[in-house]
Design a protein around this motif. Structure first.
Motif, PDB file in Angstrom:
ATOM      1  N   GLY A  37       0.805  -1.076  -0.040  1.00 25.79           N
ATOM      2  CA  GLY A  37       0.071  -0.018   0.038  1.00 25.79           C
ATOM      3  C   GLY A  37       0.713   1.217   0.003  1.00 25.79           C
ATOM      4  N   SER A  38       2.187   1.012  -0.038  1.00 25.65           N
ATOM      5  CA  SER A  38       2.903   2.334  -0.015  1.00 25.65           C
ATOM      6  C   SER A  38       2.792   3.388  -1.254  1.00 25.65           C
ATOM      7  CB  SER A  38       4.457   1.897   0.186  1.00 25.65           C
ATOM      8  OG  SER A  38       4.861   1.299  -1.092  1.00 25.65           O
ATOM      9  N   LEU A  39       2.473   2.792  -2.369  1.00 26.26           N
ATOM     10  CA  LEU A  39       2.213   3.694  -3.681  1.00 26.26           C
ATOM     11  C   LEU A  39       0.763   4.069  -3.743  1.00 26.26           C
ATOM     12  CD1 LEU A  39       4.264   1.516  -5.956  1.00 26.26           C
ATOM     13  CD2 LEU A  39       4.807   3.782  -5.337  1.00 26.26           C
ATOM     14  N   GLY A  40      -0.110   4.003  -2.539  1.00 29.47           N
ATOM     15  CA  GLY A  40      -1.555   4.371  -2.452  1.00 29.47           C
ATOM     16  C   GLY A  40      -2.426   3.406  -3.123  1.00 29.47           C
ATOM     17  N   GLY A  41      -3.689   3.478  -2.948  1.00 30.96           N
ATOM     18  CA  GLY A  41      -4.762   2.871  -3.656  1.00 30.96           C
ATOM     19  C   GLY A  41      -4.742   1.516  -2.766  1.00 30.96           C
ATOM     20  N   SER A  42      -5.651   0.825  -3.208  1.00 31.85           N
ATOM     21  CA  SER A  42      -5.923  -0.696  -2.479  1.00 31.85           C
ATOM     22  C   SER A  42      -5.639  -1.685  -3.171  1.00 31.85           C
ATOM     23  CB  SER A  42      -7.366  -0.794  -2.223  1.00 31.85           C
ATOM     24  OG  SER A  42      -8.242  -0.552  -3.095  1.00 31.85           O
ATOM     25  N   PRO A  54      -8.581  17.368   5.578  1.00 31.80           N
ATOM     26  CA  PRO A  54      -9.967  16.938   5.399  1.00 31.80           C
ATOM     27  C   PRO A  54     -10.166  15.201   5.087  1.00 31.80           C
ATOM     28  CG  PRO A  54      -9.493  18.997   4.418  1.00 31.80           C
ATOM     29  CD  PRO A  54      -8.211  18.334   4.674  1.00 31.80           C
ATOM     30  N   CYS A  55      -9.276  14.916   4.226  1.00 33.39           N
ATOM     31  CA  CYS A  55      -9.050  13.486   3.813  1.00 33.39           C
ATOM     32  C   CYS A  55      -8.952  12.601   4.981  1.00 33.39           C
ATOM     33  CB  CYS A  55      -8.331  13.156   2.887  1.00 33.39           C
ATOM     34  SG  CYS A  55      -8.327  11.403   1.923  1.00 33.39           S
ATOM     35  N   LEU A  56      -8.325  12.841   5.862  1.00 31.09           N
ATOM     36  CA  LEU A  56      -7.992  12.040   7.048  1.00 31.09           C
ATOM     37  C   LEU A  56      -9.432  11.876   7.998  1.00 31.09           C
ATOM     38  CD1 LEU A  56      -6.260  10.293   9.296  1.00 31.09           C
ATOM     39  CD2 LEU A  56      -5.523  12.366   9.963  1.00 31.09           C
ATOM     40  N   TYR A  57      -9.914  13.208   8.414  1.00 30.27           N
ATOM     41  CA  TYR A  57     -11.108  13.093   8.861  1.00 30.27           C
ATOM     42  C   TYR A  57     -12.282  12.410   8.225  1.00 30.27           C
ATOM     43  CZ  TYR A  57     -15.777  14.978  10.315  1.00 30.27           C
ATOM     44  OH  TYR A  57     -16.946  15.027  10.855  1.00 30.27           O
ATOM     45  N   ILE A 114      -2.028   3.438  16.364  1.00 28.30           N
ATOM     46  CA  ILE A 114      -0.935   2.478  15.983  1.00 28.30           C
ATOM     47  C   ILE A 114      -0.416   2.886  14.613  1.00 28.30           C
ATOM     48  CG2 ILE A 114      -0.363   0.167  14.940  1.00 28.30           C
ATOM     49  CD1 ILE A 114      -2.762  -0.711  16.883  1.00 28.30           C
ATOM     50  N   ASP A 115      -1.159   3.386  13.629  1.00 28.84           N
ATOM     51  CA  ASP A 115      -0.636   3.995  12.433  1.00 28.84           C
ATOM     52  C   ASP A 115      -1.762   4.620  11.762  1.00 28.84           C
ATOM     53  OD1 ASP A 115       0.804   4.537  10.128  1.00 28.84           O
ATOM     54  OD2 ASP A 115       0.863   2.389   9.476  1.00 28.84           O
ATOM     55  N   THR A 116      -1.596   6.258  11.743  1.00 31.56           N
ATOM     56  CA  THR A 116      -2.194   7.108  11.201  1.00 31.56           C
ATOM     57  C   THR A 116      -2.323   7.010   9.897  1.00 31.56           C
ATOM     58  OG1 THR A 116      -1.578   8.689  12.779  1.00 31.56           O
ATOM     59  CG2 THR A 116      -2.827   9.623  11.255  1.00 31.56           C
ATOM     60  N   ASP A 117      -1.262   6.429   8.990  1.00 29.80           N
ATOM     61  CA  ASP A 117      -1.178   6.416   7.763  1.00 29.80           C
ATOM     62  C   ASP A 117      -2.150   5.348   6.922  1.00 29.80           C
ATOM     63  OD1 ASP A 117       0.644   8.456   7.287  1.00 29.80           O
ATOM     64  OD2 ASP A 117       2.260   6.993   7.448  1.00 29.80           O
ATOM     65  N   SER A 118      -2.913   4.387   8.083  1.00 29.86           N
ATOM     66  CA  SER A 118      -3.790   3.533   7.773  1.00 29.86           C
ATOM     67  C   SER A 118      -4.970   4.179   7.039  1.00 29.86           C
ATOM     68  CB  SER A 118      -4.357   2.792   9.008  1.00 29.86           C
ATOM     69  OG  SER A 118      -3.136   1.905   9.472  1.00 29.86           O
ATOM     70  N   TYR A 119      -5.186   5.545   7.461  1.00 26.74           N
ATOM     71  CA  TYR A 119      -6.087   6.342   6.602  1.00 26.74           C
ATOM     72  C   TYR A 119      -5.707   7.157   5.351  1.00 26.74           C
ATOM     73  CZ  TYR A 119      -8.835   4.615  10.589  1.00 26.74           C
ATOM     74  OH  TYR A 119      -9.732   3.770  11.522  1.00 26.74           O
ATOM     75  N   ILE A 136      -9.787   3.502   4.313  1.00 27.09           N
ATOM     76  CA  ILE A 136      -8.671   2.750   5.008  1.00 27.09           C
ATOM     77  C   ILE A 136      -7.504   2.249   3.717  1.00 27.09           C
ATOM     78  CG2 ILE A 136      -8.142   0.744   6.032  1.00 27.09           C
ATOM     79  CD1 ILE A 136     -10.807   0.471   7.166  1.00 27.09           C
ATOM     80  N   THR A 137      -6.287   2.567   3.989  1.00 28.98           N
ATOM     81  CA  THR A 137      -5.227   2.430   3.083  1.00 28.98           C
ATOM     82  C   THR A 137      -4.569   1.118   3.172  1.00 28.98           C
ATOM     83  OG1 THR A 137      -3.527   3.437   4.126  1.00 28.98           O
ATOM     84  CG2 THR A 137      -4.769   4.655   2.574  1.00 28.98           C
ATOM     85  N   ASP A 138      -4.960   0.812   4.592  1.00 26.04           N
ATOM     86  CA  ASP A 138      -4.025  -0.658   4.792  1.00 26.04           C
ATOM     87  C   ASP A 138      -4.960  -1.962   4.542  1.00 26.04           C
ATOM     88  OD1 ASP A 138      -3.527  -2.998   6.766  1.00 26.04           O
ATOM     89  OD2 ASP A 138      -1.621  -1.652   7.011  1.00 26.04           O
ATOM     90  N   ASN A 139      -4.592  -2.697   3.833  1.00 25.88           N
ATOM     91  CA  ASN A 139      -5.378  -3.802   3.386  1.00 25.88           C
ATOM     92  C   ASN A 139      -5.893  -4.725   4.472  1.00 25.88           C
ATOM     93  OD1 ASN A 139      -6.224  -3.807   0.255  1.00 25.88           O
ATOM     94  ND2 ASN A 139      -3.975  -3.290   0.293  1.00 25.88           N
ATOM     95  N   THR A 140      -4.899  -4.952   5.405  1.00 26.52           N
ATOM     96  CA  THR A 140      -5.081  -6.066   6.497  1.00 26.52           C
ATOM     97  C   THR A 140      -6.210  -5.413   7.414  1.00 26.52           C
ATOM     98  OG1 THR A 140      -2.677  -6.751   6.396  1.00 26.52           O
ATOM     99  CG2 THR A 140      -4.074  -6.988   8.399  1.00 26.52           C
TER     100      THR A 140
END
Length: 597
Positions: free
Chosen positions: A222-227, A388-391, A451-456, A474-478
């Motif tokens: 998921g580091s390059l974005g998208g699911s 805004p996207c995070l919210y 745990i990881d804000t980057d999950s969103y 959610i960006t993290d597939n797990t």
């Protein structure tokens, strides 16, 4: 108009499957591919050893072959031009993954091999743990450094996540084969535990000043974005220090399969466009058979390539557009009627005294929040700011979990009413339900965020089409699989059992011989009530399990129509309940007056 997969409830559907467009090659390309495959097959591939053995359905990534640029260029990436697969890149030196500051990269002269090795080591942690901007910046920075590195002979290099080869060709160029494992890359001969083999055609015809750059790297999920997910987390980059596209003789990249591919998955070669930050399959064909141990990508340009594993869904572009309108209109109508439902509840004292109605209203509020966060999600993803996207992503996750939780509580409440019947009084019953319905989702979302804000963040609505419209989720597939699909499966199974047991109980009343006509009529009304309550239980969400195979298109239409209008169905149920309450109140008042007289 952009292709947007019908939203809101499709997230559950996309966890099971994703759309794929077939990749066909014309006869000339196929002939060229077969010709080069014979040469590639002559390379011995040792499949012993470890390496990356985890098959995931990952997004294909491709770095676009970039034009030579003067260092210090600060302009923004060029926009994508139709028909041109070579895209402009931004300035990677401003990213945290840049090697300029860490490795003392000068701006206007050739670099040494030590600079390249330093850059490879520097970006290792970024590739493992960085967010999308950092990873893209690291890859762009490394590509620039490798292209500027001055070598006089073939020079292999490697680090934890990167294997590179710089090759200077002398004399007439008849083509070049490169073989690479997880630890080394060599030209013109196979290496032990080979993972990738590349054929560069004679048409490239590099000059004595050109350096052929091969770079194979592994990126985090998921580091390059998208699911979407990338097979083996592997990217293969090729460049010549100049733009190369429209080749008649194809560049062939063969990847050895480290694990088997399931029957419902199909591999597809794609590349990553750094200027648009989206994936594209233009100019690439895929050659693969299930009885072969490798996948071959045949492409007409140089850039970064990867292999996507896609689960095909046979849905036409027209059907997708119609489903999009159905979902957006349905969700908007549901939001409107749910607001009216809450207003009716607030203004009617008799309904406010009904415990069951209070449970239903909590579900209605959860659905309101779900629609309020979903409908603006696409617009929030298009904004430059991440706030805004995070919210919206956090709110969408929370409201979805709250909706699922209150559906489960509806099933539990139904069980107490229709099955347990006696001794069902519980002190602070609604408060306890509210702690579960609103508190449990809050705990889950809080843990994920801590745990990881980057999950969103921003994710593609169609995991198989990286160019699809993005929304905030959610960006993290797990995390997505566990907290969305896992929770949904549990809730659906529980509610389906409760619904089935309740229907069986009522039907048993109907067929009892000792039941009079009046009681049988009451059981029919109860059965109709159960059908209405099925909307509260989210039974129609289970259509996701039938939205595949020959039922794909009809199943999707039924899924989108019924689920996007769930709020409207709840409104109808409230209106009928209000009417029933008023009729009962009128009848009671009439009987009281008759008795008094």
């Amino acid at each position: 108009m952009p292709r947007v997969m019908s939203g809101l409830l499709w997230w559950l559907f996309l966890c099971f499957m994703s759309q794929q467009g077939p990749c066909l090659s014309d006869p000339e390309r196929k002939h060229s591919l077969e010709h080069q495959s014979e040469e590639l097959d002559s390379v011995e591939f040792s499949q012993s050893g470890q390496g990356l053995l985890e098959v995931q359905i990952k997004t294909s990534t491709k770095s676009q072959c970039k034009d030579k640029k003067s260092e210090g260029n600060k302009h923004r990436p060029e926009k994508k031009k139709k028909g041109n697969v070579n895209k402009g890149k931004g300035n990677p030196q401003n990213n945290r993954g840049s090697c300029k500051n860490h490795c003392g990269i000068p701006s206007h002269r050739k670099l040494g091999v030590s600079n390249a090795r330093c850059c490879m080591n520097n970006i290792t942690n970024t590739l493992k743990k960085g967010n999308r901007d950092d990873v893209i910046g690291a890859i762009e920075s490394l590509e620039q450094v490798l292209e500027r590195t001055d070598v006089n002979e073939t020079t292999p290099m490697s680090s934890d996540n990167v294997v590179a080869l710089l090759h200077k060709h002398r004399g007439r160029f008849h083509g070049l084969r490169i073989s690479a494992s997880d630890s080394e890359a060599m030209p013109s001969r196979a290496v032990a535990n080979s993972r990738v083999s590349v054929w560069l055609p004679a048409e490239l015809n590099p000059t004595p000043n050109d350096t052929i750059v091969f770079c194979m790297l592994n990126v985090s999920e998921g580091s390059l974005g998208g699911s979407t997910r990338l097979y083996d987390s592997r990217l293969v980059g090729l460049s010549l220090g100049r733009t190369v596209s429209g080749l008649q003789e194809r560049v062939n990249i063969s990847m050895t399969l480290t694990t088997s591919i399931s029957r419902n998955e199909t591999p597809e070669c794609q590349f990553y466009d750094f200027s648009t930050r989206k994936f594209n399959k233009s100019g690439c064909d895929t050659e693969w058979h299930r009885d072969r141990g490798s996948i071959t990508c045949s492409c007409d340009h140089l850039t970064y390539f990867g292999i996507l594993l896609l689960s095909p869904i046979d849905v036409s572009d027209k059907d997708q557009e119609i489903l999009t309108y159905i979902t957006l209109i349905g969700c908007s109508l549901s939001l409107f009627f749910l607001l009216i439902t809450v207003l009716l509840f607030a203004t009617n004292s008799q309904m406010r005294a009904d415990l069951s109605v209070k449970v239903h209203v909590n579900l209605a509020i959860a659905l309101i929040l779900l629609n309020l966060h979903f409908l603006p999600s696409q617009a929030a993803a298009a904004l430059q700011s991440d706030g805004p996207c995070l919210y919206v992503a956090v709110g969408l996750h929370y409201s979805l979990l709250a909706t699922l939780a209150w559906m489960a509580l509806e099933g539990y409440h139904l069980y107490r009413l229709f099955i347990k019947v006696f001794n069902i009084y519980v002190r602070w019953y609604l408060l306890k339900l509210s702690v579960v319905g609103w508190g449990l989702p809050a705990v889950i979302v809080s843990l994920v965020a801590i745990i990881d804000t980057d999950s969103y963040g921003r994710v593609s609505m169609d995991s198989s089409n990286p160019n699809a419209t993005e929304i905030c989720y959610i960006t993290d597939n797990t995390v997505k699989m566990v907290t969305t699909l896992g929770v949904f499966c549990f809730v659906f199974l529980f509610n389906f059992i409760m619904f089935g047991v309740s229907v069986k109980r009522i039907m048993s009343f109907h067929f009892r011989k000792e039941c009079g006509q009046r009681e049988r009529g009451r059981s029919k009304r109860a059965a109709c009530t159960l059908l209405g309550i099925s909307a509260l239980l989210g039974i129609t969400w289970g259509l996701v399990f039938f939205s595949q195979g020959s039922l794909t298109t009809p199943g999707l239409y039924a899924f989108c129509i019924l689920n996007s209008l769930q709020g409207f169905f709840i409104f109808l149920w409230f209106v009928l309940s209000l009417r029933k309450t008023r009729n009962l109140s009128t009848k009671t008042s009439s009987e009281t007056r008759s008795t008094n007289s």
